[in-house]
Design a protein around this motif. Structure first.
Motif, PDB file in Angstrom:
ATOM      1  N   ILE A  95      21.859  19.508   8.973  1.00 20.48           N
ATOM      2  CA  ILE A  95      22.947  20.354   9.466  1.00 20.48           C
ATOM      3  C   ILE A  95      24.277  19.618   9.309  1.00 20.48           C
ATOM      4  CG2 ILE A  95      23.916  21.543  11.477  1.00 20.48           C
ATOM      5  CD1 ILE A  95      21.011  21.742  12.537  1.00 20.48           C
ATOM      6  N   ILE A  96      25.175  20.194   8.523  1.00 14.63           N
ATOM      7  CA  ILE A  96      26.492  19.595   8.294  1.00 14.63           C
ATOM      8  C   ILE A  96      27.557  20.641   8.611  1.00 14.63           C
ATOM      9  CG2 ILE A  96      28.017  18.492   6.626  1.00 14.63           C
ATOM     10  CD1 ILE A  96      25.587  17.622   5.051  1.00 14.63           C
ATOM     11  N   ASN A  97      28.342  20.369   9.631  1.00 16.52           N
ATOM     12  CA  ASN A  97      29.408  21.283  10.055  1.00 16.52           C
ATOM     13  C   ASN A  97      30.752  20.808   9.497  1.00 16.52           C
ATOM     14  OD1 ASN A  97      27.711  22.961  11.727  1.00 16.52           O
ATOM     15  ND2 ASN A  97      27.642  21.246  13.180  1.00 16.52           N
ATOM     16  N   PRO A  98      31.726  21.721   9.379  1.00 11.33           N
ATOM     17  CA  PRO A  98      33.049  21.338   8.844  1.00 11.33           C
ATOM     18  C   PRO A  98      33.686  20.177   9.605  1.00 11.33           C
ATOM     19  CG  PRO A  98      32.846  23.720   8.951  1.00 11.33           C
ATOM     20  CD  PRO A  98      31.650  23.173   9.652  1.00 11.33           C
ATOM     21  N   GLU A  99      33.503  20.183  10.944  1.00 12.97           N
ATOM     22  CA  GLU A  99      34.129  19.137  11.759  1.00 12.97           C
ATOM     23  C   GLU A  99      33.457  17.765  11.591  1.00 12.97           C
ATOM     24  OE1 GLU A  99      31.352  21.500  14.575  1.00 12.97           O
ATOM     25  OE2 GLU A  99      32.719  21.883  12.880  1.00 12.97           O
ATOM     26  N   GLU A 126      32.581  14.939   3.718  1.00 11.78           N
ATOM     27  CA  GLU A 126      33.206  14.499   2.474  1.00 11.78           C
ATOM     28  C   GLU A 126      33.953  13.184   2.671  1.00 11.78           C
ATOM     29  OE1 GLU A 126      36.307  16.140  -0.962  1.00 11.78           O
ATOM     30  OE2 GLU A 126      35.413  17.551   0.479  1.00 11.78           O
ATOM     31  N   HIS A 127      34.644  13.086   3.805  1.00 13.60           N
ATOM     32  CA  HIS A 127      35.383  11.859   4.113  1.00 13.60           C
ATOM     33  C   HIS A 127      34.422  10.678   4.241  1.00 13.60           C
ATOM     34  CE1 HIS A 127      38.168   9.086   6.091  1.00 13.60           C
ATOM     35  NE2 HIS A 127      37.191   8.858   6.965  1.00 13.60           N
ATOM     36  N   SER A 136      18.099  18.419  12.581  1.00 10.98           N
ATOM     37  CA  SER A 136      18.656  17.131  12.155  1.00 10.98           C
ATOM     38  C   SER A 136      20.129  17.321  11.793  1.00 10.98           C
ATOM     39  CB  SER A 136      17.890  16.591  10.950  1.00 10.98           C
ATOM     40  OG  SER A 136      16.555  16.307  11.288  1.00 10.98           O
ATOM     41  N   LYS A 137      20.981  16.443  12.313  1.00  8.11           N
ATOM     42  CA  LYS A 137      22.424  16.632  12.169  1.00  8.11           C
ATOM     43  C   LYS A 137      23.099  15.443  11.497  1.00  8.11           C
ATOM     44  CE  LYS A 137      22.479  19.293  16.486  1.00  8.11           C
ATOM     45  NZ  LYS A 137      22.977  19.320  17.879  1.00  8.11           N
ATOM     46  N   PHE A 138      24.043  15.761  10.632  1.00 10.10           N
ATOM     47  CA  PHE A 138      24.840  14.731   9.964  1.00 10.10           C
ATOM     48  C   PHE A 138      25.617  13.917  11.002  1.00 10.10           C
ATOM     49  CE2 PHE A 138      28.630  13.116   7.776  1.00 10.10           C
ATOM     50  CZ  PHE A 138      28.051  12.514   6.664  1.00 10.10           C
ATOM     51  N   ALA A 139      26.073  14.583  12.065  1.00  9.90           N
ATOM     52  CA  ALA A 139      26.825  13.898  13.127  1.00  9.90           C
ATOM     53  C   ALA A 139      25.988  12.802  13.772  1.00  9.90           C
ATOM     54  CB  ALA A 139      27.288  14.907  14.179  1.00  9.90           C
ATOM     55  N   ASP A 140      24.687  13.043  13.900  1.00 10.32           N
ATOM     56  CA  ASP A 140      23.800  12.033  14.482  1.00 10.32           C
ATOM     57  C   ASP A 140      23.601  10.854  13.532  1.00 10.32           C
ATOM     58  OD1 ASP A 140      23.476  13.468  16.818  1.00 10.32           O
ATOM     59  OD2 ASP A 140      21.641  14.473  16.145  1.00 10.32           O
ATOM     60  N   VAL A 141      23.614  11.146  12.244  1.00 14.30           N
ATOM     61  CA  VAL A 141      23.520  10.073  11.244  1.00 14.30           C
ATOM     62  C   VAL A 141      24.715   9.134  11.377  1.00 14.30           C
ATOM     63  CG1 VAL A 141      23.513   9.524   8.777  1.00 14.30           C
ATOM     64  CG2 VAL A 141      22.240  11.512   9.617  1.00 14.30           C
ATOM     65  N   ILE A 142      25.902   9.710  11.490  1.00 10.34           N
ATOM     66  CA  ILE A 142      27.124   8.915  11.618  1.00 10.34           C
ATOM     67  C   ILE A 142      27.121   8.128  12.935  1.00 10.34           C
ATOM     68  CG2 ILE A 142      29.641   9.007  11.789  1.00 10.34           C
ATOM     69  CD1 ILE A 142      28.457   9.468   8.966  1.00 10.34           C
TER      70      ILE A 142
END
Length: 301
Positions: free
Chosen positions: A22-26, A30-31, A61-67
């Motif tokens: 799951i990748i949200n705009p916020e 890309e950055h 699964s979330k991209f935010a959690d990866v970061i």
């Protein structure tokens, strides 16, 4: 033959989404992917995949959690590097002081004091390289003033150029009959030379991971430090089992044990605890942390 082509950042993001991340705009994916490589971040999302062959992610699964995992690991390395710096400076000081007094300022190149001559040759070769390329004014002035002395500069100059790993190897390679070897171990609460070499090897290994920005979170660490059955200073009541030595926790305990001697009233416990609170999605079990570790005699000292 390997023929996979490089993906653009847009392609990387699309592939992750197709695989269920799951990748949200916020999330600013890309950055992040333009500053932290896909391959490096992959070390953190790997555990989120339910299918390791097709790289399919578990539900939610979330991209935010990866970061968050990545940032936790980065801050953990910074914290440990700060702790290890204090231990490294202390070890260097003790080795220079005790061994220079027991023998002479050039003890580190005296083959009669060491068990493994080939290992010492390698250590001295690395030291020669460090000394020859240093821009340290003390070393340069020494060579200029003592042109006819073909020895290394004395220990208090030369060993300032060595790494923690080199110091660890020098200490471990000393003959067990050397008085200073036991003296140094005793001053670190290790009782005698039997235990300290494995502690230093453990810490050196972690220092290398920190220096090279390598992942510590959820990493299996090789080697097994030797533990005292009855340490003279505060220790943990819940000692990890031998098979748990692959986790970071026991190595953190050894660092804390030595740090309590080097810097009494340190804030290692508070800083580590704050780090876990800052990143609540990080599972402490991935580091082998024991329940209520903060209340252990070692960590509350």
């Amino acid at each position: 033959m390997f023929e996979k082509r490089a993906f653009t950042i847009s392609q990387q993001i699309n592939q992750l989404k197709e695989r269920g991340l799951i990748i949200n705009p916020e999330d600013e994916a890309e950055h992040y992917l333009s500053h932290i490589s896909y391959y490096r971040l992959g070390e953190y999302w790997y555990v989120m995949q339910e299918d390791k062959v097709e790289h399919k992610f578990k539900p939610n699964s979330k991209f935010a959690d990866v970061i968050a995992l990545y940032n936790f690991d980065r801050e953990l390395r910074i914290l440990l590097f700060d702790v290890i710096e204090k231990l490294e400076i202390s070890l260097r000081t003790k080795m220079i002081y005790h061994l220079s007094h027991e023998f002479d300022p050039w003890w580190f190149q005296n083959f009669d004091l060491f068990q493994d001559s080939r290992a010492l040759v390698k250590t001295l070769s690395n030291l020669e390289e460090e000394v020859s390329r240093t821009k340290d004014i003390t070393i340069k002035s020494h060579f200029k003033k003592h042109k006819d002395d073909l020895r290394f500069p004395p220990a208090w100059k030369s060993l300032e150029q060595t790494s923690f790993g080199a110091l660890s190897k020098l200490y471990g390679n000393l003959k067990n009959s050397i008085k200073s070897k036991d003296t140094i171990a005793k001053e670190y609460g290790a009782v005698n030379h039997t235990y300290l070499p494995s502690w230093l090897q453990s810490i050196s290994q972690i220092r290398n991971h920190c220096a090279h920005h390598s992942r510590l979170w959820n990493r299996n660490l090789p080697g097994a430090p030797k533990l005292l059955s009855k340490p003279p200073f505060h220790w943990v009541s819940k000692v990890p089992k031998q098979h748990e030595f692959q986790y970071l926790y026991i190595h953190l305990c050894l660092m804390k044990y030595m740090l309590n001697i080097v810097q009494p009233k340190n804030h290692f416990t508070e800083k580590l605890d704050e780090l876990f609170k800052k990143y609540p999605n990080v599972d402490p079990n991935a580091l082998g942390m024991k329940a209520s570790w903060q209340k252990e005699p070692l960590w509350s000292a």
